[in-house]
Design a protein around this motif. Sequence first.
Motif, PDB file in Angstrom:
ATOM      1  N   GLU A 125       0.844  -1.200   0.000  1.00 35.01           N
ATOM      2  CA  GLU A 125       0.000   0.000   0.000  1.00 35.01           C
ATOM      3  C   GLU A 125       0.876   1.245   0.000  1.00 35.01           C
ATOM      4  OE1 GLU A 125      -3.766  -1.845   2.555  1.00 35.01           O
ATOM      5  OE2 GLU A 125      -2.605  -0.161   3.349  1.00 35.01           O
ATOM      6  N   PRO A 126       0.369   2.362  -0.554  1.00 35.09           N
ATOM      7  CA  PRO A 126       1.146   3.600  -0.556  1.00 35.09           C
ATOM      8  C   PRO A 126       1.575   4.046   0.844  1.00 35.09           C
ATOM      9  CG  PRO A 126      -0.742   3.792  -2.033  1.00 35.09           C
ATOM     10  CD  PRO A 126      -0.907   2.509  -1.284  1.00 35.09           C
ATOM     11  N   ARG A 153      -6.920   0.761  -0.916  1.00 31.54           N
ATOM     12  CA  ARG A 153      -6.124   0.877  -2.143  1.00 31.54           C
ATOM     13  C   ARG A 153      -4.845   0.060  -1.986  1.00 31.54           C
ATOM     14  NH1 ARG A 153      -4.671   4.759  -6.373  1.00 31.54           N
ATOM     15  NH2 ARG A 153      -6.506   5.990  -5.828  1.00 31.54           N
ATOM     16  N   SER A 155      -1.180  -1.025  -4.017  1.00 31.11           N
ATOM     17  CA  SER A 155      -0.259  -0.655  -5.092  1.00 31.11           C
ATOM     18  C   SER A 155       0.586  -1.857  -5.492  1.00 31.11           C
ATOM     19  CB  SER A 155       0.630   0.515  -4.642  1.00 31.11           C
ATOM     20  OG  SER A 155       1.278   0.210  -3.421  1.00 31.11           O
ATOM     21  N   THR A 194      -1.866   3.269 -12.707  1.00 28.27           N
ATOM     22  CA  THR A 194      -0.858   4.143 -12.111  1.00 28.27           C
ATOM     23  C   THR A 194       0.569   3.708 -12.413  1.00 28.27           C
ATOM     24  OG1 THR A 194      -0.993   2.798 -10.105  1.00 28.27           O
ATOM     25  CG2 THR A 194      -2.352   4.785 -10.188  1.00 28.27           C
ATOM     26  N   TRP A 195       0.738   2.588 -13.115  1.00 30.82           N
ATOM     27  CA  TRP A 195       2.076   2.021 -13.317  1.00 30.82           C
ATOM     28  C   TRP A 195       2.847   2.851 -14.340  1.00 30.82           C
ATOM     29  CZ3 TRP A 195       5.035  -0.499 -10.390  1.00 30.82           C
ATOM     30  CH2 TRP A 195       6.094  -1.281 -10.850  1.00 30.82           C
ATOM     31  N   HIS A 206      -0.488  -2.018 -11.549  1.00 29.59           N
ATOM     32  CA  HIS A 206      -1.317  -0.854 -11.244  1.00 29.59           C
ATOM     33  C   HIS A 206      -1.894  -0.913  -9.830  1.00 29.59           C
ATOM     34  CE1 HIS A 206      -1.037   0.194 -15.446  1.00 29.59           C
ATOM     35  NE2 HIS A 206      -1.675  -0.896 -15.834  1.00 29.59           N
ATOM     36  N   ASP A 207      -2.562   0.168  -9.448  1.00 28.39           N
ATOM     37  CA  ASP A 207      -3.245   0.204  -8.153  1.00 28.39           C
ATOM     38  C   ASP A 207      -4.589  -0.528  -8.254  1.00 28.39           C
ATOM     39  OD1 ASP A 207      -1.147   1.716  -7.289  1.00 28.39           O
ATOM     40  OD2 ASP A 207      -2.357   3.390  -6.565  1.00 28.39           O
TER      41      ASP A 207
END
Length: 378
Positions: A125-126, A153, A155, A194-195, A206-207
């Motif tokens: 995760e972020p 979310r 990642s 998001t990659w 991606h996310d």
Amino acid sequence: MKLHALSPLERQDLIKQYAKSFSERAKQHDEEQSFPFENIEELKMIGYTSLSLPKTLGGQGIPLTEWLKLQELIATADGSTSLSIGWHMGIVSELNQKNWPDSVLTHVTKKISQNGFLLNTAATEPDTGSPTRGGKPTTQAKKVGSDWVLSGRKSFTSMVPALDFILVSASMDDDQVGYFLIEKGASGVRVEETWNTIAMRGTASHDLILENVKIPHDHLVELVVPGKKSPSGWLLHIPACYLGIAQAAQTEAVSFASTYSPNSLPGPIKDIPAVQSKIGENEADLIQARYLLYGVSAKWDAATDEERLEMQSELGVAKYHVVNAAQKIVDRAMRVVGAQSLFTSNPLQRYYRDVRAGLHNPPMDDRTLVLLAQSLFN
């Protein structure tokens, strides 16, 4: 032709045949930052995705060492494909050691063995970084009636466009952390593209966005303690991937040195001692890396469950040495080829970018070295 009907050497030959097309597509997928669906579908078609699934669960249950060699071969053609499918291959290889609800385990393994379904974990995760550091997931799982509802979310969800099953880590109200099985197409699941990296662009990591995703109560398949995990031999798919990339770089350098002949020389540059030295150093590193990687994997294959619990250091050291050797090998290969190695038409610049990603796959170098030191001080 299906891989399960072949001998180990015949399997390698068949993978080499398919790797040719993987290699031809690699440049396009890298430049377009697109996912190699064709490669994954071809691997499914020949039964690759169930090779590591235990026999008791409907797979072939081939030894770790054997499928790592296949992973290396795939990586010589396309690192992104190897790293992506490696997560699935590793996770399913130990499903027979999990205490999942019988109905869920049967459903998942049947789909994998009969339909080639793909599985990966979404744990990073972020806000927490790598789950190996012990961060508690911010993704929440709440009990609503007899079901679970997940929101959060994730990642670095590798291969997410092709996944059929996703194991998601989440925190629960009772302060426990669990893994929940989510199936493709579940309401509230979406992918945010998001990659945007310079390395391993084709993994499509991606996310994963979860918005009130409702799943059955029995899809809570495992309780875990963040940062606490038993040694997993299958994580050696990571160094196997980067070893394959390093081999591809060496092959490219040898080919270039054998054919490039500037008019300042009577023949190709392969006759220059400095070039021979770099090629020789690379070969020495490749031989050493293979002995270490496959020596550790062979020990894992032969070990008892109790012996495997003592192998964390060896697994970490294999990843540490192989990945760092791969960095040096690609760098030397580029020195042999010179400025042409930086052209976008030259695969070496892709190998250079891709091999850097290995430093950021688990376990991280600093963690491996600290654990080694601590084992001596204890």
